[in-house]
Motif scaffolding. Sequence first.
Motif, PDB file in Angstrom:
ATOM      1  N   ILE B  45       0.919  -1.175   0.002  1.00  0.00           N
ATOM      2  CA  ILE B  45      -0.062  -0.040   0.060  1.00  0.00           C
ATOM      3  C   ILE B  45       0.801   1.100   0.105  1.00  0.00           C
ATOM      4  CG2 ILE B  45      -2.102  -1.052   0.946  1.00  0.00           C
ATOM      5  CD1 ILE B  45      -1.135   0.300   3.765  1.00  0.00           C
ATOM      6  N   ALA B  46       2.140   1.122   0.367  1.00  0.00           N
ATOM      7  CA  ALA B  46       2.946   2.313   0.316  1.00  0.00           C
ATOM      8  C   ALA B  46       4.483   1.909   0.031  1.00  0.00           C
ATOM      9  CB  ALA B  46       2.651   3.096   1.513  1.00  0.00           C
ATOM     10  N   VAL B  47       5.293   2.675  -0.214  1.00  0.00           N
ATOM     11  CA  VAL B  47       6.622   2.735  -0.088  1.00  0.00           C
ATOM     12  C   VAL B  47       7.068   3.119   1.189  1.00  0.00           C
ATOM     13  CG1 VAL B  47       8.705   3.626  -0.944  1.00  0.00           C
ATOM     14  CG2 VAL B  47       7.043   2.915  -2.421  1.00  0.00           C
ATOM     15  N   ALA B  48       7.750   2.257   2.085  1.00  0.00           N
ATOM     16  CA  ALA B  48       7.868   2.363   3.296  1.00  0.00           C
ATOM     17  C   ALA B  48       8.681   3.827   3.672  1.00  0.00           C
ATOM     18  CB  ALA B  48       8.603   1.210   4.114  1.00  0.00           C
ATOM     19  N   SER B  49       9.660   4.324   2.856  1.00  0.00           N
ATOM     20  CA  SER B  49      10.395   5.576   2.924  1.00  0.00           C
ATOM     21  C   SER B  49       9.735   6.470   2.963  1.00  0.00           C
ATOM     22  CB  SER B  49      11.823   5.314   2.228  1.00  0.00           C
ATOM     23  OG  SER B  49      11.389   5.453   0.844  1.00  0.00           O
ATOM     24  N   GLU B  50       8.529   6.549   2.018  1.00  0.00           N
ATOM     25  CA  GLU B  50       7.511   7.897   1.746  1.00  0.00           C
ATOM     26  C   GLU B  50       6.617   8.087   2.734  1.00  0.00           C
ATOM     27  OE1 GLU B  50       6.029   6.800  -2.091  1.00  0.00           O
ATOM     28  OE2 GLU B  50       7.801   7.021  -3.191  1.00  0.00           O
ATOM     29  N   VAL B  51       6.413   7.317   4.014  1.00  0.00           N
ATOM     30  CA  VAL B  51       5.609   7.663   4.941  1.00  0.00           C
ATOM     31  C   VAL B  51       6.520   8.335   6.122  1.00  0.00           C
ATOM     32  CG1 VAL B  51       4.094   6.450   6.775  1.00  0.00           C
ATOM     33  CG2 VAL B  51       4.404   5.296   4.564  1.00  0.00           C
ATOM     34  N   GLU B 139       6.165  -4.638   6.897  1.00  0.00           N
ATOM     35  CA  GLU B 139       7.298  -4.113   5.842  1.00  0.00           C
ATOM     36  C   GLU B 139       8.176  -5.039   5.290  1.00  0.00           C
ATOM     37  OE1 GLU B 139       9.678  -0.827   8.015  1.00  0.00           O
ATOM     38  OE2 GLU B 139      10.629  -0.616   6.113  1.00  0.00           O
ATOM     39  N   ARG B 140       8.113  -5.239   4.022  1.00  0.00           N
ATOM     40  CA  ARG B 140       9.261  -6.015   3.433  1.00  0.00           C
ATOM     41  C   ARG B 140       9.641  -5.277   2.031  1.00  0.00           C
ATOM     42  NH1 ARG B 140       8.153 -12.000   3.502  1.00  0.00           N
ATOM     43  NH2 ARG B 140       8.404 -11.405   5.831  1.00  0.00           N
ATOM     44  N   TYR B 141      11.010  -5.774   1.605  1.00  0.00           N
ATOM     45  CA  TYR B 141      11.286  -5.243   0.237  1.00  0.00           C
ATOM     46  C   TYR B 141      11.136  -3.606   0.312  1.00  0.00           C
ATOM     47  CZ  TYR B 141      11.021 -10.142  -0.706  1.00  0.00           C
ATOM     48  OH  TYR B 141      10.919 -11.524  -0.638  1.00  0.00           O
ATOM     49  N   GLY B 142      11.159  -3.049   1.414  1.00  0.00           N
ATOM     50  CA  GLY B 142      10.806  -1.419   1.239  1.00  0.00           C
ATOM     51  C   GLY B 142       9.617  -1.215   0.912  1.00  0.00           C
ATOM     52  N   LEU B 143       8.626  -2.138   0.859  1.00  0.00           N
ATOM     53  CA  LEU B 143       7.283  -1.713   0.678  1.00  0.00           C
ATOM     54  C   LEU B 143       6.526  -2.162   2.305  1.00  0.00           C
ATOM     55  CD1 LEU B 143       6.726  -3.393  -2.784  1.00  0.00           C
ATOM     56  CD2 LEU B 143       7.073  -0.997  -2.153  1.00  0.00           C
ATOM     57  N   VAL B 144       5.217  -1.494   2.295  1.00  0.00           N
ATOM     58  CA  VAL B 144       4.468  -1.457   3.342  1.00  0.00           C
ATOM     59  C   VAL B 144       3.056  -2.411   2.772  1.00  0.00           C
ATOM     60  CG1 VAL B 144       3.020  -0.681   5.193  1.00  0.00           C
ATOM     61  CG2 VAL B 144       5.122   0.698   4.507  1.00  0.00           C
TER      62      VAL B 144
END
Lengths: 406, 406, 406
Positions: B45-51, B139-144
Amino acid sequence: MNTNTSRNENGSAYYLSQPQADLDLVSVVRGTPSGELLRRYWHPIAVASEVGELPFPVRALGEDLILFKTPRGEFGLVYPRCCHRGTTLYYGKVEECGIRCCYHGWLFSPDGKCLDQPCEPNGGEKRDNYRQPWYPVRERYGLVFAYLGPPDRMPILPRYEALEVLEPGEWIEPDGRSLGSGGDVIAPCNWFQHWENIMDPYHVAILHSAFSGIQFIPEMAQMPNVSFEPSPIGVTSTQIRSIEGKVFRRVTEVAMPTLRVVPNPWATGFNRPVESIGWTLPIDDTHYRIFTAGRAAESGPLYYPPKGLMSGNRRWQDMTEEERQRKPGDWEAQTGQGAITFHSEEHLASSDRGVAMLRRFFRKQIETVAAGGNPAGTIFDERDESVRFAAGNYLEAPAGIPVLQS
Amino acid sequence: MNTNTSRNENGSAYYLSQPQADLDLVSVVRGTPSGELLRRYWHPIAVASEVGELPFPVRALGEDLILFKTPRGEFGLVYPRCCHRGTTLYYGKVEECGIRCCYHGWLFSPDGKCLDQPCEPNGGEKRDNYRQPWYPVRERYGLVFAYLGPPDRMPILPRYEALEVLEPGEWIEPDGRSLGSGGDVIAPCNWFQHWENIMDPYHVAILHSAFSGIQFIPEMAQMPNVSFEPSPIGVTSTQIRSIEGKVFRRVTEVAMPTLRVVPNPWATGFNRPVESIGWTLPIDDTHYRIFTAGRAAESGPLYYPPKGLMSGNRRWQDMTEEERQRKPGDWEAQTGQGAITFHSEEHLASSDRGVAMLRRFFRKQIETVAAGGNPAGTIFDERDESVRFAAGNYLEAPAGIPVLQS
Amino acid sequence: MNTNTSRNENGSAYYLSQPQADLDLVSVVRGTPSGELLRRYWHPIAVASEVGELPFPVRALGEDLILFKTPRGEFGLVYPRCCHRGTTLYYGKVEECGIRCCYHGWLFSPDGKCLDQPCEPNGGEKRDNYRQPWYPVRERYGLVFAYLGPPDRMPILPRYEALEVLEPGEWIEPDGRSLGSGGDVIAPCNWFQHWENIMDPYHVAILHSAFSGIQFIPEMAQMPNVSFEPSPIGVTSTQIRSIEGKVFRRVTEVAMPTLRVVPNPWATGFNRPVESIGWTLPIDDTHYRIFTAGRAAESGPLYYPPKGLMSGNRRWQDMTEEERQRKPGDWEAQTGQGAITFHSEEHLASSDRGVAMLRRFFRKQIETVAAGGNPAGTIFDERDESVRFAAGNYLEAPAGIPVLQS
């Protein structure tokens, strides 16, 4: 799969049922229980001085209407579509006696009577058979009020003591900018979300203080000692805080049909009657705006906001989306409940007892109307006294003796 | 007038019946057959670093939700409306232990537990009775990733060998720009139109070559020799073309629930496992986006697009309407099928057998869920091996002996 | 509470019932009574010269379609979604023999036949089994006409004498700018509101004269002596005014299916056949536009507006909202009746007898179609004579002897 058990154990959003709004409580549309209740009262629809020589479109209680002011100062409020062939009177011309449709020139008086039909023989020999649908209007406190209900139940337009008893040099100043919405003129949510917020003084210590920083005076950040009690025409709340060893007693009220009687939260003018009254106009089910009338003086307006601020140190209009996310105010909290909040998903707690009391009071009025009665606050005798409110900011010695304002 | 005869003879559009979409196949909404199937899997649902530190609104499978990340890096995903009085948590504040509503300050943990009610006596003596609806996140592979399905059917979040086995100097790079959509981040059409396009390799020789000019490498313009076969978790397609006398074997896959396993169409990196995996997130019935995770290295990303090109020599964002009409790509072909394509009007042909196979496979999973089973690709044991794909670009000697990449 | 009595006495808008449009009379959608009537005629959908080499989207009678012109000048009009997998042919390519879909390259002739399927073996051995839904098109008077009705009821495309008999040096000029709408190209209201306005000559003396100032020639400000009579294909109106002692006889017509036969209201070119014909294209139930064809000459166009004016001394496009409120024209009067006017709220008077006659005539045609017949003005024999109109501006001696134009 036992959904109830699963939900109880886990709280998953997966088991949420379709959320519902209680439209019987909050709809403003004609024919709904609450829409019919609202139609038993006068509502402000415009600031009188803002109506010029052109037809003035208004939207109130879900109805689109055309307001106009004749050169001799008489207001008229009519259904927008000409009863002849349906062209909007928005393109009409305001004349000495009424409003004339642009298409075939039919002329209507403020109470909808057809005065001229220039395309018909002799200006319309049968023109008395036609009538433009209309509503009564009155001007008071610099505002234009309209009555959109059944003619045989029309109450008088009430007077309010706070706007009738003036000190020398004071006058009544009308305002249509939605003072107190915390944001723009037209708020995109149901009016009741704003109205019940008035009976929710606890949020002042959170939203306007701990959460977003001090948006009013610092003393308002104290979690107050709060009580609520019904009034004949609404609900009254008293909030006790302390200011430099004195008792700061703040009284706020809501009154039928949509009144917000809220003393200045920047707390200037202690120990005087509330300086302004706000009417929450339900534009339709998902929009509202606020008209206000208040005492003003050369020394500046007696009602908020002071120094032109809507909230805190920054005007809402100048805030970015991120700033509004970081420092939300009433606008964000209330429009953030959605266009119409989902009453089915609410979980009221003890701090919501003012909201609950207000809803009970309002539902009681709905029932009164449904049963054929006249709801609270409708007055039918012009000789009745002005409505008096207890609302105000009071600074008192601990023993209860009033303190002179510094 | 015999409409059937007339239509058969003449083909007039006059006799078209009301076109219909097969919502049982493509709807993503909770309660629909396909929506329930999709809810048995984790979705990015999101790129983790963008949160960041503010609440982060997301929309997935037709649901609006609020994602947040606590200062200690824990993610939470909750229903947007506070369970107290319904104000959106978009205006909430992320704290050490969870998210706090702006209105009355209720604080919720990532799993929805109510931790504080500052307007209630003693911070809420009954706060354990309230719970904010929530969903699990990982969180995995930089994605949430989030799981929006029934709690008692939650599978583990799978691992993929292509993203687990790295060469020295490689890392996994997440991407939320919808690589492969051929256009903007959010595509205004049903996700299934994009997904089944992966099992439609014939269009590469037309849309991306003969029609719009070469959009990938020139060799892709050859009409390939194509085969399809079911895999345990989807469908695999093999396309045979030739490059300078060698066999160019391209293997593409779709896998449950929404995976597009498509080797770089600019065909760098022959004879290695597919360099990236894309998840087609159904935002709602009429919008999708793609999250991707792929192996990257100092020498540049291993997954497309190379040199920052989305398609051909011109970025979609820079093309005019006329240019898009002259040189359409995947975006135009798929959004051009409408918000949801009219399945009732389709006429599949032999080149659509991959699409047909995929639909049969997906319908079978829908039936499995409806029958109470667990659909293909759901794993419930963390010890299970990573998922392995056959997808890749392979360059081989005609005899079938692998050729070293030049 | 007696609502009827109350309403009768007071005229309050409170007692208005839910207003209704008569969709059986004005809807343009396939399957409705009036929509089926309209489908028995040819309608202009584009100016031929404005169709270039790219697919040209049109919307007519509520249907979205793709028009195209092959390099050899043949027009085709097809259902927008490719019959294969539904991608819009808006992104197709126009070729020598037809239009090719971008996605898999299926090629369709102007009459929908499938000519090529390049992803299928041998270009599609079964391609004759597929057909793209289509409609017939004809080019005439510089306009592209389409027939959207049942194939077995297709009439010929009529010829009009006013556009067939030219003086030396004259030619026919097509126009797609909605001349006569009084505003923009696409008007946001039902087409019938515009059409029936033609049979309402009384409004000229009000809207275009007394109300908004002189918008045509000053003589048009006179309230005319008006008569109406049915014609075989519509309704004809004659308006008598005087110009410098002469009789100014102005004849206007409406004709099936949507024709407005209105001589130049700036009244140049007396005593000649009407110089132009306008077709009111119903785009859908709430939008229309006008295509016009008229005789032009080196000395300037013979049809309005002269000197590039749409109305009065100011182009509609250049007027502000307030200016439009002060000086409304046809656009304001007709769009001001709403997207579809509320027929239930109308009160027709004697000056509306032309409108009433037109509605009766149109309803009669609807009944004819419903009964299986062919409506007025449908011609099935190419040898039939051109349609002749009486419309024109005539200047005559009081005795009735024609006066030479100065």
